[in-house]
Design an enzyme around this catalytic site. Sequence first.
Site: not given
Ligand code: NAD
Length: 403
Positions: A97
């Site tokens: 990571k």
């Molecule tokens: P992203 O940046 O695309 O979206 C983040 C979302 O979280 C946004 O909608 C934002 O408004 C919301 N958010 C932020 N702070 C918030 C709060 N205090 N309350 C409510 N909502 C809030 O991120 P992502 O890529 O969708 O990642 C989200 C999670 O999924 C993370 O934990 C990441 O590690 C995990 N993840 C992502 C992927 C991927 O392929 N992108 C894969 C596996 C896991």
Amino acid sequence: MALISLDRMKEIMDVPATAETLLNKSEKEIKFSLNLKMLRDEIICFDAFVVYHNVVLGPAKGGIRFSPNASLDETRNLAEIMTYKNALMGLPFGGGKSGIRFDPYRVDDFTRIAIIKEYVHMIREELNAGSYIPAPDMGSTPQDMATVYGETHKPESVTGKPVIIGGLPGRLQATGRGVSCATRLGVEKIIGKPLKDTRVTVQGFGNVARWTAYFLHRMGAKIIAIEDIGGAIYDGSGINVEALLSYCPTSRDTVKGFRGAEDISLDEFLSLETDVFIPAALENVITAGTAPKIRAKMVVEGANDPTTEEGEKCLLEKGIPLLPDFFANSGGVIASYIEWRNAKSGNQTSEEEVFEMIDKKIESSFHAAVQAKKERKCRSFREAFSSLALGSLIEAMRARLWI
Ligand code: NAD
């Protein structure tokens, strides 16, 4: 608490002390500073971190997080989750990571590109050797991966690129695709009802959350509430997710104010009566403080590490099963594996084939965990999935004579 402690795992399976020693610490941790000389004699510095937790199964694989809260501890924790996720899904990757401490919503494109180029420069040996392969994570996007590729000139050095420059059709939707598949299995096999009668609440409307909501909506589930950083919305008869995607085209946009639903408070959102709650935004959402309010029949972790140990204990006491992050959100890294393999071989894969591979891996892992839960008398699905991943890691360490 994405992972179960090895002390607990020793109660349900054989864990050699040597494996415990290796898995209890990261193999490599790099902390560095990205220093940018700006106009008018100003220098801005951003802390950056890369962690390899365990690479017995292959090169370290895991996304780059852009966040004002990024830290070495957080990156270490997320790298460890990747070790188990890759092992569980049978992918030839170790757990890695990286994190860069800045607010991606508050910098202009010029600064953002300069940060990424400096990051690539600082870890160029790792990227060129293929020992760490980044992808998007919270705050970072396919365009940012294009910037990484633009610096390394090696298509296999980074995944999650835009399709037009060697990215994989379906990679953008892949994590949500996997979460929706995991949810369908949980609804049908654990709750025991058809998906079309199921109410779902989703936290987040970023990459993971929006595609999770999209696929579940298309499968017939009712997405009754969504919350993001700007606010929460509710419609008991089901939100029109396609219309919401047009209203909020990027992760930066908020669902608040969407005309097809009513705005509700965060407290109302968390305590809604629903069948499935999917936290798909950030960590530490389900805690000792919030878990008592949750009135879902099941929780599926879309985000990494959204539940604390006390939060999960409380859910289990209330009889609410939970499908853990390293299983439910593995669709992204499965797709990344296909993209990496294609970059090395020149093969191309259609979106349908990508979704099929994600569904297959999620399904077979789910069925294996149901069986392991019974056979090993696990207290939770997290324990069952952990035992499968840990079994593979131990076997690989033996095969490489590491233990
Ligand atoms: P992203 O940046 O695309 O979206 C983040 C979302 O979280 C946004 O909608 C934002 O408004 C919301 N958010 C932020 N702070 C918030 C709060 N205090 N309350 C409510 N909502 C809030 O991120 P992502 O890529 O969708 O990642 C989200 C999670 O999924 C993370 O934990 C990441 O590690 C995990 N993840 C992502 C992927 C991927 O392929 N992108 C894969 C596996 C896991």
